[in-house]
Write a protein that holds these residues in place. Structure first.
Motif, PDB file in Angstrom:
ATOM      1  N   ALA A   1       0.827  -1.204   0.000  1.00  0.00           N
ATOM      2  CA  ALA A   1       0.000   0.000   0.000  1.00  0.00           C
ATOM      3  C   ALA A   1       0.866   1.261   0.000  1.00  0.00           C
ATOM      4  N   LEU A   2       1.953   1.262   0.790  1.00  0.00           N
ATOM      5  CA  LEU A   2       2.849   2.422   0.816  1.00  0.00           C
ATOM      6  C   LEU A   2       3.506   2.645  -0.545  1.00  0.00           C
ATOM      7  N   GLU A   3       3.937   1.547  -1.201  1.00  0.00           N
ATOM      8  CA  GLU A   3       4.533   1.685  -2.529  1.00  0.00           C
ATOM      9  C   GLU A   3       3.533   2.289  -3.516  1.00  0.00           C
ATOM     10  N   GLN A   4       2.274   1.848  -3.445  1.00  0.00           N
ATOM     11  CA  GLN A   4       1.261   2.376  -4.358  1.00  0.00           C
ATOM     12  C   GLN A   4       0.974   3.852  -4.066  1.00  0.00           C
ATOM     13  N   VAL A   5       0.929   4.231  -2.773  1.00  0.00           N
ATOM     14  CA  VAL A   5       0.659   5.625  -2.396  1.00  0.00           C
ATOM     15  C   VAL A   5       1.739   6.544  -2.951  1.00  0.00           C
ATOM     16  N   PHE A   6       3.004   6.258  -2.634  1.00  0.00           N
ATOM     17  CA  PHE A   6       4.084   7.151  -3.055  1.00  0.00           C
ATOM     18  C   PHE A   6       4.317   7.055  -4.567  1.00  0.00           C
ATOM     19  N   GLY A   7       4.026   5.898  -5.148  1.00  0.00           N
ATOM     20  CA  GLY A   7       4.121   5.793  -6.605  1.00  0.00           C
ATOM     21  C   GLY A   7       3.129   6.711  -7.298  1.00  0.00           C
ATOM     22  N   ASN A   8       1.896   6.722  -6.822  1.00  0.00           N
ATOM     23  CA  ASN A   8       0.883   7.605  -7.413  1.00  0.00           C
ATOM     24  C   ASN A   8       1.238   9.076  -7.224  1.00  0.00           C
ATOM     25  N   LEU A   9       1.729   9.439  -6.024  1.00  0.00           N
ATOM     26  CA  LEU A   9       2.077  10.834  -5.768  1.00  0.00           C
ATOM     27  C   LEU A   9       3.248  11.292  -6.642  1.00  0.00           C
ATOM     28  N   LEU A  10       4.267  10.436  -6.811  1.00  0.00           N
ATOM     29  CA  LEU A  10       5.393  10.800  -7.673  1.00  0.00           C
ATOM     30  C   LEU A  10       4.955  10.893  -9.131  1.00  0.00           C
ATOM     31  N   ASP A  11       4.091   9.966  -9.579  1.00  0.00           N
ATOM     32  CA  ASP A  11       3.595  10.005 -10.958  1.00  0.00           C
ATOM     33  C   ASP A  11       2.848  11.314 -11.220  1.00  0.00           C
TER      34      ASP A  11
END
Length: 499
Positions: free
Chosen positions: A381-391
């Motif tokens: 979940a953390l990887e998906q959160v920060f991945g979306n924010l960086l994208d």
């Protein structure tokens, strides 16, 4: 119970205000009395000093006169010592009287008259002494016998009485006033004390009543708590069933929507293939003999119909992405979280590495700043959160300046706070909450996307028992701030225990 508590609070507050006002009145009255007493003490001190100075002046004049008479009778110069001392000190005493008279015009006039009388008296004494020293004793005694010196002394006594009598009258008036003020202050203090006692008694009575009602309310709450666990368990099961139903509904709706969408996409392909055959047939026909209908058909086959097929394909592709987003959100709601120790720097370095190529194309730098803490949470979940924010941050950089993205972490009020900071386009204030809604976007829509990413981020963060918010200024950049608990396991267990 809430209404009664509010009433008790309001009454207690009113009583406290009343008691404070009464106490303020007592303090103000005491201050007023203290100020009056201080003024009276000043007047007493000044008038006492005035009386002493007046008596001193009279004594000095008498001493000078006694010394003069002793010398005239005995011709012994030892008798002139009191005369010489007194005549020297008279000027100092008159100056003292002048200072004590202050701004009192009448008193100053009397002091000035005393100065003249004292000067005349000293002149008379000096004249007789000078005659005696010259051996003209009879002439000196003749000056004394004129009675001028006695008249000067009588005038001086009357003038001193004129100076002292008004001062004594003023002191008497001030003393009467002070006594009256003291009585009034005593009444105020007594009445104020009685009022404060009544207020305190009322407050105690209200507190007693409130305590009784509170005990009854606690008994009622205890009775409700006896069956609370069962009701909470039943409500939890109902909520879980409702959540499962919503997820199944989302899956079924998405599945049912996908079936006609696949048909539309399939028939669009067949329509495109048929159009190609029609275009090939028209291309084999000579265009010279075409009538208006044939020309219109050629134009439709060459321009209108391909454009319509393009619109259909774009719409179906968008619909397909939306269905996939709904499915992803529904699946996320049903996924079991797996709390584990997560080293945030290592996790973020891995996430950032996956965006290096995309960031390089945009000439953007991504930095992980400072010390990042370890927390217990769901890694995926953390990887998906920060991945979306960086994208999002890379997607909406401002082409007018070099892109910079920074990730920071800190501990704040027992929680872990992470900031994803960029210098991109920024977001208008009215859209700060809107961007977290499903299928909602902000600003010029010149980048691909369906408005799903940030809604997905908020869903994940809330499942992690956290919060996400944004601070942004258009034209300067944005800060996405995430707040998470140190340990998802402990918080989840707490919620389970509370339930």
């Amino acid at each position: 119970m809430h209404t009664f508590s509010t009433t008790v609070t309001r009454r207690a507050l009113l009583m406290l205000i009343a008691a404070a006002l009464a106490l303020l009145g007592i303090v103000a009255t005491s201050g007023w009395l203290a100020d009056s007493t201080r003024q009276f003490s000043g007047s007493v001190s000044r008038m006492t000093s005035l009386r002493v100075a007046a008596g001193t002046l009279l004594s000095q004049l008498q001493d000078a006169e006694i010394g003069q008479r002793g010398y005239l009778l005995t011709e012994d110069r030892q008798y002139l010592k009191p005369y010489e001392t007194a005549t020297t000190a008279v000027d100092t005493t008159i100056a003292r009287l002048h200072d004590l008279a202050g701004g009192n015009t009448d008193a100053l006039r009397i002091v000035d008259r005393l100065a003249v009388l004292a000067a005349d008296k000293r002149e008379e004494l000096a004249q007789t002494i000078a005659l005696m020293e010259a051996g003209r004793r009879d002439e000196a005694l003749a000056v004394v016998r004129t009675g001028r010196g006695m008249m000067l002394m009588d005038d001086a006594r009357r003038s001193l009485a004129d100076l002292i009598t008004p001062a004594d009258a003023q002191l008497d008036t001030q003393l009467s006033t002070l006594i009256g003020q003291a009585r009034a202050s005593g009444w105020v203090a007594n009445l104020g004390g009685l009022f404060i006692v009544l207020v305190v008694g009322g407050a105690v009575w209200i507190a007693f009543r409130y305590a009784q009602d509170l005990m009854r309310a606690q008994s009622a709450i205890q009775a409700l708590n006896d069956s609370l666990e069962q009701r909470v368990s039943e409500r939890t099961k109902e909520l879980q069933r409702a959540n499962d139903e919503i997820q199944r509904f989302a899956y079924i709706v998405s599945h049912d929507l996908r079936a006609p969408l696949v048909n539309v996409m399939g028939f669009t392909g067949e329509f495109e293939a048929g159009l190609a055959s029609v275009r090939a047939h028209l291309d084999r026909q000579p265009a010279d003999g075409d009538d208006a209908v044939a020309s219109e058909a050629r134009r439709a086959v060459a321009e209108d119909m391909p454009e319509a097929i393009g619109f259909i394909r774009a719409s179906t592709s968008k619909m397909d992405r939306l269905i996939n987003a709904i499915l992803a959100l529904s699946r996320q709601g049903g996924r079991t979280l797996n709390p584990e120790p997560v080293a945030m720097r290592a996790l973020l370095e891995s996430v950032v590495a996956s965006f290096r190529h995309q960031a390089g194309e945009q000439h953007c730098t991504i930095d992980i700043e400072g010390h990042l803490p370890v927390l217990v949470s769901d890694r995926l979940a953390l990887e998906q959160v920060f991945g979306n924010l960086l994208d999002n941050a890379i997607k909406y950089l401002d082409p007018a300046r070099t892109g910079r993205i920074a990730i920071r972490g800190r501990v704040e009020d027992g929680r872990l706070v992470f900031d994803v900071v960029d210098n991109g386009r920024g977001i208008p204030p009215q859209d700060h909450e809107r961007i977290f809604e499903l299928f909602r976007r902000s600003g010029v829509q010149d980048r691909p996307g369906e408005g799903i990413g940030l809604a997905y981020v908020r869903t994940l963060i809330r499942r992690l028992q956290g919060e996400v918010a944004v601070e942004s200024v258009p034209g300067q950049g944005s800060v996405f701030r995430i707040s998470l608990p140190r340990s998802l396991t402990q918080l989840s267990e707490k919620h389970a225990h509370d339930a």
